[in-house]
Design a protein around this motif. Structure first.
Motif, PDB file in Angstrom:
ATOM      1  N   GLY A  46       0.805  -1.222   0.000  1.00 20.73           N
ATOM      2  CA  GLY A  46       0.000   0.000   0.000  1.00 20.73           C
ATOM      3  C   GLY A  46       0.834   1.266   0.000  1.00 20.73           C
ATOM      4  N   LEU A  47       2.055   1.165  -0.521  1.00 20.79           N
ATOM      5  CA  LEU A  47       2.971   2.304  -0.551  1.00 20.79           C
ATOM      6  C   LEU A  47       3.162   2.768  -1.998  1.00 20.79           C
ATOM      7  CD1 LEU A  47       5.668   0.844   1.864  1.00 20.79           C
ATOM      8  CD2 LEU A  47       3.992   2.631   2.400  1.00 20.79           C
ATOM      9  N   PRO A  48       3.555   4.033  -2.186  1.00 21.34           N
ATOM     10  CA  PRO A  48       3.872   4.487  -3.542  1.00 21.34           C
ATOM     11  C   PRO A  48       4.940   3.580  -4.145  1.00 21.34           C
ATOM     12  CG  PRO A  48       3.808   6.340  -2.027  1.00 21.34           C
ATOM     13  CD  PRO A  48       3.727   5.089  -1.192  1.00 21.34           C
ATOM     14  N   ALA A  49       4.732   3.173  -5.394  1.00 24.99           N
ATOM     15  CA  ALA A  49       5.561   2.119  -5.973  1.00 24.99           C
ATOM     16  C   ALA A  49       6.428   2.569  -7.139  1.00 24.99           C
ATOM     17  CB  ALA A  49       4.669   0.960  -6.408  1.00 24.99           C
ATOM     18  N   ASP A  50       6.480   3.872  -7.408  1.00 23.61           N
ATOM     19  CA  ASP A  50       7.359   4.329  -8.481  1.00 23.61           C
ATOM     20  C   ASP A  50       8.800   4.331  -7.968  1.00 23.61           C
ATOM     21  OD1 ASP A  50       8.003   7.475  -7.781  1.00 23.61           O
ATOM     22  OD2 ASP A  50       6.045   6.793  -7.041  1.00 23.61           O
ATOM     23  N   ALA A  51       9.749   4.322  -8.888  1.00 24.76           N
ATOM     24  CA  ALA A  51      11.165   4.197  -8.530  1.00 24.76           C
ATOM     25  C   ALA A  51      11.620   5.289  -7.566  1.00 24.76           C
ATOM     26  CB  ALA A  51      12.027   4.203  -9.791  1.00 24.76           C
ATOM     27  N   ALA A  52      11.198   6.527  -7.786  1.00 24.99           N
ATOM     28  CA  ALA A  52      11.621   7.631  -6.919  1.00 24.99           C
ATOM     29  C   ALA A  52      11.076   7.454  -5.499  1.00 24.99           C
ATOM     30  CB  ALA A  52      11.171   8.966  -7.508  1.00 24.99           C
ATOM     31  N   SER A  53       9.837   6.998  -5.376  1.00 31.11           N
ATOM     32  CA  SER A  53       9.244   6.795  -4.051  1.00 31.11           C
ATOM     33  C   SER A  53       9.917   5.645  -3.308  1.00 31.11           C
ATOM     34  CB  SER A  53       7.743   6.521  -4.175  1.00 31.11           C
ATOM     35  OG  SER A  53       7.070   7.644  -4.678  1.00 31.11           O
ATOM     36  N   ILE A  54      10.243   4.579  -4.030  1.00 29.04           N
ATOM     37  CA  ILE A  54      10.941   3.444  -3.405  1.00 29.04           C
ATOM     38  C   ILE A  54      12.315   3.886  -2.923  1.00 29.04           C
ATOM     39  CG2 ILE A  54      11.974   1.175  -3.856  1.00 29.04           C
ATOM     40  CD1 ILE A  54       9.583   0.681  -5.789  1.00 29.04           C
ATOM     41  N   GLU A  55      13.023   4.622  -3.762  1.00 27.78           N
ATOM     42  CA  GLU A  55      14.349   5.118  -3.372  1.00 27.78           C
ATOM     43  C   GLU A  55      14.250   6.035  -2.158  1.00 27.78           C
ATOM     44  OE1 GLU A  55      17.734   7.927  -5.351  1.00 27.78           O
ATOM     45  OE2 GLU A  55      16.876   6.371  -6.636  1.00 27.78           O
ATOM     46  N   ALA A  56      13.250   6.907  -2.135  1.00 23.12           N
ATOM     47  CA  ALA A  56      13.072   7.820  -1.001  1.00 23.12           C
ATOM     48  C   ALA A  56      12.750   7.041   0.275  1.00 23.12           C
ATOM     49  CB  ALA A  56      11.968   8.829  -1.308  1.00 23.12           C
ATOM     50  N   PHE A  57      11.911   6.010   0.172  1.00 25.96           N
ATOM     51  CA  PHE A  57      11.569   5.187   1.334  1.00 25.96           C
ATOM     52  C   PHE A  57      12.823   4.529   1.896  1.00 25.96           C
ATOM     53  CE2 PHE A  57      10.463   1.247   3.413  1.00 25.96           C
ATOM     54  CZ  PHE A  57       9.365   1.591   4.188  1.00 25.96           C
ATOM     55  N   ILE A  58      13.623   3.954   1.029  1.00 25.93           N
ATOM     56  CA  ILE A  58      14.846   3.276   1.464  1.00 25.93           C
ATOM     57  C   ILE A  58      15.809   4.281   2.097  1.00 25.93           C
ATOM     58  CG2 ILE A  58      16.896   2.025   0.640  1.00 25.93           C
ATOM     59  CD1 ILE A  58      14.909   0.659  -1.400  1.00 25.93           C
ATOM     60  N   SER A  59      15.966   5.425   1.482  1.00 27.63           N
ATOM     61  CA  SER A  59      16.852   6.459   2.042  1.00 27.63           C
ATOM     62  C   SER A  59      16.381   6.925   3.416  1.00 27.63           C
ATOM     63  CB  SER A  59      16.930   7.661   1.104  1.00 27.63           C
ATOM     64  OG  SER A  59      17.570   7.306  -0.091  1.00 27.63           O
ATOM     65  N   ARG A  60      15.060   7.036   3.579  1.00 22.94           N
ATOM     66  CA  ARG A  60      14.487   7.536   4.831  1.00 22.94           C
ATOM     67  C   ARG A  60      14.608   6.512   5.957  1.00 22.94           C
ATOM     68  NH1 ARG A  60      10.290   9.244   2.557  1.00 22.94           N
ATOM     69  NH2 ARG A  60       8.944   7.437   2.797  1.00 22.94           N
ATOM     70  N   HIS A  61      14.529   5.221   5.640  1.00 16.27           N
ATOM     71  CA  HIS A  61      14.455   4.202   6.697  1.00 16.27           C
ATOM     72  C   HIS A  61      15.721   3.364   6.863  1.00 16.27           C
ATOM     73  CE1 HIS A  61      10.313   5.181   7.428  1.00 16.27           C
ATOM     74  NE2 HIS A  61      10.079   5.113   6.124  1.00 16.27           N
ATOM     75  N   ALA A  62      16.687   3.521   5.999  1.00 17.11           N
ATOM     76  CA  ALA A  62      17.940   2.755   6.109  1.00 17.11           C
ATOM     77  C   ALA A  62      18.964   3.568   6.895  1.00 17.11           C
ATOM     78  CB  ALA A  62      18.467   2.429   4.713  1.00 17.11           C
ATOM     79  N   PRO A  63      19.872   2.932   7.533  1.00 17.37           N
ATOM     80  CA  PRO A  63      19.996   1.473   7.667  1.00 17.37           C
ATOM     81  C   PRO A  63      19.228   0.960   8.883  1.00 17.37           C
ATOM     82  CG  PRO A  63      21.954   2.495   8.562  1.00 17.37           C
ATOM     83  CD  PRO A  63      21.053   3.619   8.048  1.00 17.37           C
ATOM     84  N   LEU A  64      18.696  -0.242   8.748  1.00 15.63           N
ATOM     85  CA  LEU A  64      18.084  -0.915   9.888  1.00 15.63           C
ATOM     86  C   LEU A  64      19.188  -1.498  10.753  1.00 15.63           C
ATOM     87  CD1 LEU A  64      15.168  -2.956   8.249  1.00 15.63           C
ATOM     88  CD2 LEU A  64      15.042  -0.742   9.409  1.00 15.63           C
TER      89      LEU A  64
END
Length: 77
Positions: free
Chosen positions: A16-34
Motif C-alpha cells: 500500500g505504498l507508492p511504488a514508483d522508482a523515486a518513491s521506493i528510493e526515497a523510502f529506502i533512504s528515509r528508513h535505512a539502515p536498519l
C-alpha cells in the motif's frame, strides 16, 4: 497460488505504498539502515498489516520471499 514474478514495485504496491522508482528510493533512504539485529518485519516503518505480510512472506517462504529479502538487503546498506 500467485505465480507471477514480483518486483520491488509490486511489493510496494502490495504494502500500500507508492511504488514508483523515486518513491521506493526515497523510502529506502528515509528508513535505512536498519539495525543488524532487527527483523525486517519489526522495523518501526511498517503498520501492523504490512509487518504481518512481510513476516508471513518470509516464514512461509512464499513467492514474495525473494523480493522481501531484496528489500531487507537494501534497508541494511
Amino acid at each position: 497460488m500467485d505465480t507471477s514474478q514480483h518486483s520491488l514495485s509490486t511489493l510496494f504496491e502490495q504494502l500500500g505504498l507508492p511504488a514508483d522508482a523515486a518513491s521506493i528510493e526515497a523510502f529506502i533512504s528515509r528508513h535505512a539502515p536498519l539495525p543488524p539485529d532487527m527483523v525486517l518485519a519489526e522495523a518501526p516503518c511498517w503498520n501492523a498489516s504490512q509487518a504481518s505480510f512481510l513476516h508471513e512472506g518470509i516464514d512461509e517462504d512464499s513467492d514474495w520471499a525473494e523480493v522481501i529479502d531484496e528489500l531487507d538487503a537494501l534497508l541494511r546498506h
